[in-house]
Design a protein around this motif. Structure first.
Motif, PDB file in Angstrom:
ATOM      1  N   GLY A  62       0.814  -1.213   0.000  1.00 33.12           N
ATOM      2  CA  GLY A  62       0.000   0.000   0.000  1.00 33.12           C
ATOM      3  C   GLY A  62       0.845   1.258   0.000  1.00 33.12           C
ATOM      4  O   GLY A  62       0.546   2.233  -0.706  1.00 33.12           O
ATOM      5  N   ALA A  63       1.917   1.254   0.793  1.00 31.85           N
ATOM      6  CA  ALA A  63       2.808   2.410   0.844  1.00 31.85           C
ATOM      7  C   ALA A  63       3.524   2.602  -0.491  1.00 31.85           C
ATOM      8  O   ALA A  63       3.725   3.739  -0.933  1.00 31.85           O
ATOM      9  CB  ALA A  63       3.821   2.241   1.966  1.00 31.85           C
ATOM     10  N   LEU A  64       3.892   1.503  -1.129  1.00 31.67           N
ATOM     11  CA  LEU A  64       4.525   1.596  -2.438  1.00 31.67           C
ATOM     12  C   LEU A  64       3.558   2.192  -3.454  1.00 31.67           C
ATOM     13  O   LEU A  64       3.928   3.080  -4.235  1.00 31.67           O
ATOM     14  CB  LEU A  64       5.004   0.219  -2.900  1.00 31.67           C
ATOM     15  CG  LEU A  64       5.690   0.152  -4.255  1.00 31.67           C
ATOM     16  CD1 LEU A  64       6.936   1.026  -4.277  1.00 31.67           C
ATOM     17  CD2 LEU A  64       6.058  -1.288  -4.587  1.00 31.67           C
ATOM     18  N   SER A  65       2.315   1.772  -3.425  1.00 29.55           N
ATOM     19  CA  SER A  65       1.304   2.336  -4.331  1.00 29.55           C
ATOM     20  C   SER A  65       1.080   3.811  -4.052  1.00 29.55           C
ATOM     21  O   SER A  65       1.047   4.638  -4.967  1.00 29.55           O
ATOM     22  CB  SER A  65      -0.011   1.582  -4.185  1.00 29.55           C
ATOM     23  OG  SER A  65       0.136   0.239  -4.539  1.00 29.55           O
ATOM     24  N   PHE A  66       0.933   4.154  -2.774  1.00 28.75           N
ATOM     25  CA  PHE A  66       0.695   5.543  -2.388  1.00 28.75           C
ATOM     26  C   PHE A  66       1.850   6.445  -2.816  1.00 28.75           C
ATOM     27  O   PHE A  66       1.639   7.493  -3.431  1.00 28.75           O
ATOM     28  CB  PHE A  66       0.482   5.642  -0.872  1.00 28.75           C
ATOM     29  CG  PHE A  66       0.453   7.050  -0.361  1.00 28.75           C
ATOM     30  CD1 PHE A  66      -0.643   7.864  -0.587  1.00 28.75           C
ATOM     31  CD2 PHE A  66       1.521   7.573   0.344  1.00 28.75           C
ATOM     32  CE1 PHE A  66      -0.668   9.168  -0.125  1.00 28.75           C
ATOM     33  CE2 PHE A  66       1.513   8.866   0.817  1.00 28.75           C
ATOM     34  CZ  PHE A  66       0.414   9.671   0.586  1.00 28.75           C
ATOM     35  N   SER A  67       3.063   6.048  -2.505  1.00 30.75           N
ATOM     36  CA  SER A  67       4.203   6.906  -2.831  1.00 30.75           C
ATOM     37  C   SER A  67       4.448   6.968  -4.339  1.00 30.75           C
ATOM     38  O   SER A  67       4.878   7.998  -4.850  1.00 30.75           O
ATOM     39  CB  SER A  67       5.453   6.454  -2.080  1.00 30.75           C
ATOM     40  OG  SER A  67       5.754   5.116  -2.351  1.00 30.75           O
ATOM     41  N   SER A  68       4.139   5.904  -5.061  1.00 32.88           N
ATOM     42  CA  SER A  68       4.284   5.937  -6.523  1.00 32.88           C
ATOM     43  C   SER A  68       3.265   6.874  -7.156  1.00 32.88           C
ATOM     44  O   SER A  68       3.592   7.647  -8.067  1.00 32.88           O
ATOM     45  CB  SER A  68       4.131   4.534  -7.102  1.00 32.88           C
ATOM     46  OG  SER A  68       5.135   3.692  -6.626  1.00 32.88           O
ATOM     47  N   ILE A  69       2.037   6.829  -6.666  1.00 30.03           N
ATOM     48  CA  ILE A  69       1.002   7.730  -7.184  1.00 30.03           C
ATOM     49  C   ILE A  69       1.338   9.177  -6.840  1.00 30.03           C
ATOM     50  O   ILE A  69       1.187  10.076  -7.670  1.00 30.03           O
ATOM     51  CB  ILE A  69      -0.384   7.329  -6.651  1.00 30.03           C
ATOM     52  CG1 ILE A  69      -0.815   6.005  -7.279  1.00 30.03           C
ATOM     53  CG2 ILE A  69      -1.416   8.411  -6.906  1.00 30.03           C
ATOM     54  CD1 ILE A  69      -2.045   5.392  -6.658  1.00 30.03           C
ATOM     55  N   ALA A  70       1.807   9.405  -5.609  1.00 29.67           N
ATOM     56  CA  ALA A  70       2.191  10.765  -5.207  1.00 29.67           C
ATOM     57  C   ALA A  70       3.331  11.280  -6.083  1.00 29.67           C
ATOM     58  O   ALA A  70       3.320  12.443  -6.514  1.00 29.67           O
ATOM     59  CB  ALA A  70       2.596  10.782  -3.739  1.00 29.67           C
ATOM     60  N   THR A  71       4.302  10.431  -6.363  1.00 31.61           N
ATOM     61  CA  THR A  71       5.421  10.828  -7.230  1.00 31.61           C
ATOM     62  C   THR A  71       4.923  11.193  -8.622  1.00 31.61           C
ATOM     63  O   THR A  71       5.319  12.220  -9.186  1.00 31.61           O
ATOM     64  CB  THR A  71       6.460   9.690  -7.327  1.00 31.61           C
ATOM     65  OG1 THR A  71       6.919   9.362  -6.019  1.00 31.61           O
ATOM     66  CG2 THR A  71       7.624  10.090  -8.194  1.00 31.61           C
ATOM     67  N   ALA A  72       4.044  10.389  -9.179  1.00 31.66           N
ATOM     68  CA  ALA A  72       3.518  10.660 -10.519  1.00 31.66           C
ATOM     69  C   ALA A  72       2.723  11.970 -10.546  1.00 31.66           C
ATOM     70  O   ALA A  72       2.891  12.780 -11.471  1.00 31.66           O
ATOM     71  CB  ALA A  72       2.645   9.496 -10.979  1.00 31.66           C
ATOM     72  N   LEU A  73       1.885  12.186  -9.550  1.00 26.25           N
ATOM     73  CA  LEU A  73       1.095  13.419  -9.516  1.00 26.25           C
ATOM     74  C   LEU A  73       1.982  14.650  -9.321  1.00 26.25           C
ATOM     75  O   LEU A  73       1.730  15.702  -9.927  1.00 26.25           O
ATOM     76  CB  LEU A  73       0.048  13.343  -8.401  1.00 26.25           C
ATOM     77  CG  LEU A  73      -1.100  12.379  -8.660  1.00 26.25           C
ATOM     78  CD1 LEU A  73      -1.993  12.272  -7.434  1.00 26.25           C
ATOM     79  CD2 LEU A  73      -1.914  12.820  -9.862  1.00 26.25           C
ATOM     80  N   PHE A 119       5.187  14.928 -10.240  1.00 29.75           N
ATOM     81  CA  PHE A 119       5.883  15.161 -11.504  1.00 29.75           C
ATOM     82  C   PHE A 119       4.959  15.833 -12.514  1.00 29.75           C
ATOM     83  O   PHE A 119       5.360  16.747 -13.228  1.00 29.75           O
ATOM     84  CB  PHE A 119       6.419  13.856 -12.096  1.00 29.75           C
ATOM     85  CG  PHE A 119       7.821  13.538 -11.700  1.00 29.75           C
ATOM     86  CD1 PHE A 119       8.837  14.467 -11.799  1.00 29.75           C
ATOM     87  CD2 PHE A 119       8.134  12.275 -11.239  1.00 29.75           C
ATOM     88  CE1 PHE A 119      10.137  14.173 -11.444  1.00 29.75           C
ATOM     89  CE2 PHE A 119       9.425  11.956 -10.872  1.00 29.75           C
ATOM     90  CZ  PHE A 119      10.432  12.897 -10.978  1.00 29.75           C
ATOM     91  N   ALA A 120       3.724  15.382 -12.572  1.00 33.94           N
ATOM     92  CA  ALA A 120       2.769  15.971 -13.511  1.00 33.94           C
ATOM     93  C   ALA A 120       2.493  17.436 -13.174  1.00 33.94           C
ATOM     94  O   ALA A 120       2.483  18.293 -14.064  1.00 33.94           O
ATOM     95  CB  ALA A 120       1.470  15.170 -13.509  1.00 33.94           C
TER      96      ALA A 120
END
Length: 150
Positions: A42-53, A55-56
């Motif tokens: 879950g933390a990996l998903s959360f931090s990956s989504i946060a990173t993508a947002l 960057f965008a």
């Protein structure tokens, strides 16, 4: 710019250090975290989504150079500071993703010194990233408030 960056992000840096030290003192290993694998996923998903947002948003904000919000940020002299915060927060979440991914290689019953360090760093990066996200939100709210106070 570097001294300004450190003073601007002192809350996130302080939070990171405090959480890291407390995690190491309390010995937070995978063995002490219930549903460790699920939490790390879950933390990996959360931090990956946060990173993508992040960057965008970092790449899209300069594209709207004539927007009222960006003009308000420029008047408040916070447009460059916002971009700097976005980059800093993105870096925090990239590290959080890396530590989350690395943490998935440990057994849920692991109590080794390396798993303690990895888990403590992972928690510290996640908490510091969330604190920094709230700083960005606060900065955006102040720009919107300034925009509508005119």
């Amino acid at each position: 710019m570097n001294s300004g960056r450190i003073s601007r992000n002192v809350l996130a840096i302080t939070t990171f250090v405090i959480v890291l030290v407390l995690s190491l003192i309390y010995g937070l290993t995978p063995h002490k975290i219930n549903n460790y694998t699920d939490v790390m996923s879950g933390a990996l998903s959360f931090s990956s989504i946060a990173t993508a947002l992040l960057f965008a948003s970092f790449s899209l904000i300069p594209a709207f150079s004539n927007s009222r919000l960006l003009l308000a940020l420029k008047e408040l002299k916070t447009d460059v500071k916002l971009l700097d915060r976005l980059l800093f927060t993105t870096a925090i979440f990239v590290f959080a993703s890396a530590f989350s991914f690395g943490g998935l290689f440990y057994s849920a019953n692991s109590q080794s010194c390396l798993s303690l360090i990895t888990t403590s760093a992972w928690i510290a990066f996640i908490v510091a990233g969330i604190v920094e996200m709230f700083e960005i939100i606060f900065l955006m709210f102040s720009a919107v408030q300034y925009l509508y106070s005119e």
